[in-house]
Design a protein around this motif. Structure first.
Motif, PDB file in Angstrom:
ATOM      1  N   PHE A  18       0.829  -1.195   0.000  1.00 14.59           N
ATOM      2  CA  PHE A  18       0.000   0.000   0.000  1.00 14.59           C
ATOM      3  C   PHE A  18       0.869   1.253   0.000  1.00 14.59           C
ATOM      4  N   THR A  19       2.021   1.180   0.681  1.00 11.45           N
ATOM      5  CA  THR A  19       2.896   2.353   0.745  1.00 11.45           C
ATOM      6  C   THR A  19       3.445   2.705  -0.633  1.00 11.45           C
ATOM      7  N   ARG A  20       3.997   1.693  -1.330  1.00  5.66           N
ATOM      8  CA  ARG A  20       4.550   1.955  -2.660  1.00  5.66           C
ATOM      9  C   ARG A  20       3.442   2.337  -3.653  1.00  5.66           C
ATOM     10  N   ALA A  21       2.288   1.703  -3.542  1.00 11.90           N
ATOM     11  CA  ALA A  21       1.181   2.016  -4.448  1.00 11.90           C
ATOM     12  C   ALA A  21       0.707   3.447  -4.242  1.00 11.90           C
ATOM     13  N   ALA A  22       0.637   3.892  -2.985  1.00 12.11           N
ATOM     14  CA  ALA A  22       0.206   5.255  -2.697  1.00 12.11           C
ATOM     15  C   ALA A  22       1.187   6.260  -3.291  1.00 12.11           C
ATOM     16  N   ALA A  23       2.483   5.966  -3.167  1.00 13.16           N
ATOM     17  CA  ALA A  23       3.485   6.864  -3.743  1.00 13.16           C
ATOM     18  C   ALA A  23       3.380   6.899  -5.261  1.00 13.16           C
ATOM     19  N   ARG A  24       3.156   5.744  -5.858  1.00 11.29           N
ATOM     20  CA  ARG A  24       2.999   5.662  -7.321  1.00 11.29           C
ATOM     21  C   ARG A  24       1.791   6.443  -7.802  1.00 11.29           C
ATOM     22  N   LEU A  25       0.719   6.397  -7.032  1.00 18.74           N
ATOM     23  CA  LEU A  25      -0.522   7.078  -7.420  1.00 18.74           C
ATOM     24  C   LEU A  25      -0.524   8.555  -7.042  1.00 18.74           C
ATOM     25  N   GLY A  26       0.396   8.942  -6.157  1.00 22.55           N
ATOM     26  CA  GLY A  26       0.443  10.329  -5.721  1.00 22.55           C
ATOM     27  C   GLY A  26      -0.632  10.685  -4.726  1.00 22.55           C
ATOM     28  N   ILE A  27      -1.048   9.712  -3.927  1.00 22.83           N
ATOM     29  CA  ILE A  27      -2.046   9.973  -2.890  1.00 22.83           C
ATOM     30  C   ILE A  27      -1.524   9.451  -1.564  1.00 22.83           C
ATOM     31  N   ALA A  28      -2.209   9.807  -0.475  1.00 20.84           N
ATOM     32  CA  ALA A  28      -1.807   9.334   0.845  1.00 20.84           C
ATOM     33  C   ALA A  28      -2.237   7.880   1.022  1.00 20.84           C
ATOM     34  N   GLN A  29      -1.531   7.163   1.905  1.00 20.75           N
ATOM     35  CA  GLN A  29      -1.842   5.748   2.090  1.00 20.75           C
ATOM     36  C   GLN A  29      -3.212   5.509   2.734  1.00 20.75           C
ATOM     37  N   PRO A  30      -3.614   6.267   3.779  1.00 20.88           N
ATOM     38  CA  PRO A  30      -4.924   5.980   4.397  1.00 20.88           C
ATOM     39  C   PRO A  30      -6.094   6.055   3.420  1.00 20.88           C
ATOM     40  N   PRO A  31      -6.216   7.101   2.585  1.00 20.29           N
ATOM     41  CA  PRO A  31      -7.326   7.118   1.624  1.00 20.29           C
ATOM     42  C   PRO A  31      -7.274   5.941   0.643  1.00 20.29           C
ATOM     43  N   LEU A  32      -6.041   5.525   0.262  1.00 19.91           N
ATOM     44  CA  LEU A  32      -5.925   4.377  -0.644  1.00 19.91           C
ATOM     45  C   LEU A  32      -6.473   3.121   0.026  1.00 19.91           C
ATOM     46  N   SER A  33      -6.100   2.895   1.279  1.00 18.21           N
ATOM     47  CA  SER A  33      -6.596   1.721   2.000  1.00 18.21           C
ATOM     48  C   SER A  33      -8.109   1.770   2.127  1.00 18.21           C
ATOM     49  N   GLN A  35     -10.243   3.211   0.040  1.00 12.97           N
ATOM     50  CA  GLN A  35     -10.881   2.954  -1.256  1.00 12.97           C
ATOM     51  C   GLN A  35     -10.811   1.477  -1.623  1.00 12.97           C
ATOM     52  N   ILE A  36      -9.712   0.817  -1.298  1.00 14.31           N
ATOM     53  CA  ILE A  36      -9.621  -0.621  -1.559  1.00 14.31           C
ATOM     54  C   ILE A  36     -10.633  -1.368  -0.688  1.00 14.31           C
ATOM     55  N   GLY A  37     -10.779  -0.934   0.572  1.00  9.65           N
ATOM     56  CA  GLY A  37     -11.781  -1.550   1.443  1.00  9.65           C
ATOM     57  C   GLY A  37     -13.185  -1.346   0.885  1.00  9.65           C
ATOM     58  N   LYS A  38     -13.460  -0.165   0.350  1.00 13.11           N
ATOM     59  CA  LYS A  38     -14.765   0.104  -0.236  1.00 13.11           C
ATOM     60  C   LYS A  38     -15.022  -0.808  -1.420  1.00 13.11           C
ATOM     61  N   LEU A  39     -13.983  -1.031  -2.250  1.00 11.56           N
ATOM     62  CA  LEU A  39     -14.138  -1.913  -3.408  1.00 11.56           C
ATOM     63  C   LEU A  39     -14.413  -3.340  -2.948  1.00 11.56           C
ATOM     64  N   GLU A  40     -13.708  -3.797  -1.918  1.00 22.29           N
ATOM     65  CA  GLU A  40     -13.934  -5.155  -1.415  1.00 22.29           C
ATOM     66  C   GLU A  40     -15.352  -5.307  -0.880  1.00 22.29           C
ATOM     67  N   ARG A  41     -15.845  -4.315  -0.162  1.00 17.48           N
ATOM     68  CA  ARG A  41     -17.210  -4.399   0.357  1.00 17.48           C
ATOM     69  C   ARG A  41     -18.230  -4.407  -0.781  1.00 17.48           C
ATOM     70  N   GLU A  42     -17.959  -3.635  -1.834  1.00 21.32           N
ATOM     71  CA  GLU A  42     -18.884  -3.590  -2.966  1.00 21.32           C
ATOM     72  C   GLU A  42     -18.925  -4.931  -3.691  1.00 21.32           C
ATOM     73  N   LEU A  43     -17.742  -5.569  -3.824  1.00 20.75           N
ATOM     74  CA  LEU A  43     -17.676  -6.859  -4.511  1.00 20.75           C
ATOM     75  C   LEU A  43     -18.007  -8.032  -3.580  1.00 20.75           C
ATOM     76  N   GLU A  44     -17.990  -7.748  -2.285  1.00 21.94           N
ATOM     77  CA  GLU A  44     -18.259  -8.773  -1.266  1.00 21.94           C
ATOM     78  C   GLU A  44     -17.217  -9.892  -1.306  1.00 21.94           C
ATOM     79  N   VAL A  45     -15.975  -9.512  -1.538  1.00 17.24           N
ATOM     80  CA  VAL A  45     -14.857 -10.469  -1.529  1.00 17.24           C
ATOM     81  C   VAL A  45     -13.648  -9.773  -0.912  1.00 17.24           C
ATOM     82  N   ARG A  46     -12.683 -10.574  -0.457  1.00 16.01           N
ATOM     83  CA  ARG A  46     -11.403 -10.030  -0.041  1.00 16.01           C
ATOM     84  C   ARG A  46     -10.461 -10.119  -1.223  1.00 16.01           C
ATOM     85  N   LEU A  47      -9.820  -9.001  -1.557  1.00 14.82           N
ATOM     86  CA  LEU A  47      -8.918  -8.961  -2.694  1.00 14.82           C
ATOM     87  C   LEU A  47      -7.460  -9.157  -2.281  1.00 14.82           C
ATOM     88  N   PHE A  48      -7.142  -8.827  -1.030  1.00 13.75           N
ATOM     89  CA  PHE A  48      -5.763  -8.930  -0.545  1.00 13.75           C
ATOM     90  C   PHE A  48      -5.736  -9.599   0.821  1.00 13.75           C
TER      91      PHE A  48
END
Length: 308
Positions: A18-33, A35-48
């Motif tokens: 998450f740290t490297r991905a946040a740096a690559r995307l140019g956003i902070a790590q907490p918002p990235l985490s 958004q990924i949690g939101k996607l998992e809840r929407e899909l009703e699966v664990r992705l990581f």
């Protein structure tokens, strides 16, 4: 599911951090985490699977990664295509032109246009001035090259080139051997002209030149286009006065000679709809004006004529 969620997911999946991905995307790590949690809840699966040494993809995450990459690639391609269309860099442009325009303005213009816009296909139709104006109004062509400078409702006209009239003569005509043809010498000759209804300004220019030379042309044939007109001249049936660029129509049996006094032909202009002109047509117009500007800069020239 939002596209940005897929972009975030792919970044984390490829970085497995998450740290490297946040740096690559140019956003902070907490918002990235979040958004990924939101996607998992929407899909009703664990992705990581998250652990102290980083993250790894679950089986569901691995399945999503391929699909997400494909969706993002297709989205990127769709964006590219839409932008190309918006800027007139793909598709087709429907071009109307008088025959002498093919051998004059368009002879140099179309290769330059194809070099600048290789993904745009020019569809060229031969038609006289009035049919072009009608086709522009009805949306059947996108741009026209015609001999006219008079305002026309719904059309923007941009004068490009004024050419002298030349005499079109059968090759065995005695005047075909002259360096210049006195206009008055054509009095009494059988003439072939195009119908005035198709190109009134060019027709009136020719009639006016004859009138100033002291005669009215004896029009015994009418031709619907330049090729037919020159073919009738080549067959020995008549003579004519034509714009200088028509002399590029090399039909066996026809000869072209300058006239004295020199007379200007009707101006060759480009025409596009006054509103909502197709972008490829605007690009072609801009190129035509740019190439014509060099000619006009040497001796001055006409300015645009717009009509609402």
């Amino acid at each position: 599911m939002e596209l940005r969620h897929l972009r975030y997911f792919v970044a984390v999946a490829e970085e497995l951090s998450f740290t490297r991905a946040a740096a690559r995307l140019g956003i902070a790590q907490p918002p990235l985490s979040q958004q990924i949690g939101k996607l998992e809840r929407e899909l009703e699966v664990r992705l990581f699977e998250r652990g102290p040494r980083g993250v790894r993809l679950t089986t569901a995450g691995t399945a999503l990664l391929g699909e997400a990459r494909m969706v993002l690639a297709r989205t990127g391609e769709a964006t590219r295509i839409v932008r190309q269309v918006e800027h007139g860099r793909t598709g087709a442009v429907r071009v109307g032109s008088v025959a002498s325009g093919f051998s004059g303005v368009l002879l140099d213009l179309l290769p330059a246009f194809r070099a600048a816009y290789p993904a745009v296909l020019p569809l060229v139709y031969e038609m006289e001035a009035v049919p072009q104006l009608e086709a522009l109004g009805q949306g059947r062509i996108d741009i026209g090259f015609l001999r006219s400078s008079a305002p026309h409702p719904g059309v923007s006209l941009w004068p490009l080139r004024a050419e002298p009239l030349v005499a079109a003569l059968p090759e065995d005509h005695e005047l075909a051997r002259a360096e210049r043809v006195p206009l008055a010498a054509l009095a009494g000759e059988p003439f072939v002209l195009f119908p005035r209804a198709d190109a009134p300004e060019a027709f009136d220019t020719i009639i006016g030149a004859c009138d100033r030379a002291g005669f009215a042309p004896d029009v015994v044939y009418e031709a619907s286009n330049d090729h037919t007109l020159v073919a009738l001249v080549a067959s020995g049936l008549a003579v004519s006065l034509v714009p200088g660029s028509t002399s590029n129509l090399r039909i066996p049996g026809a000869r072209y000679r300058p006239v004295d006094p020199a007379e200007p032909a009707a101006t060759m202009s480009a025409a596009i709809p006054a509103t909502r002109a197709a972008r490829p047509a605007v690009n072609l117009l801009e190129l035509a004006r740019s190439r014509a500007a060099g000619e006009r800069s040497r001796d001055g020239g006409p300015s645009p004529t717009d009509a609402a």
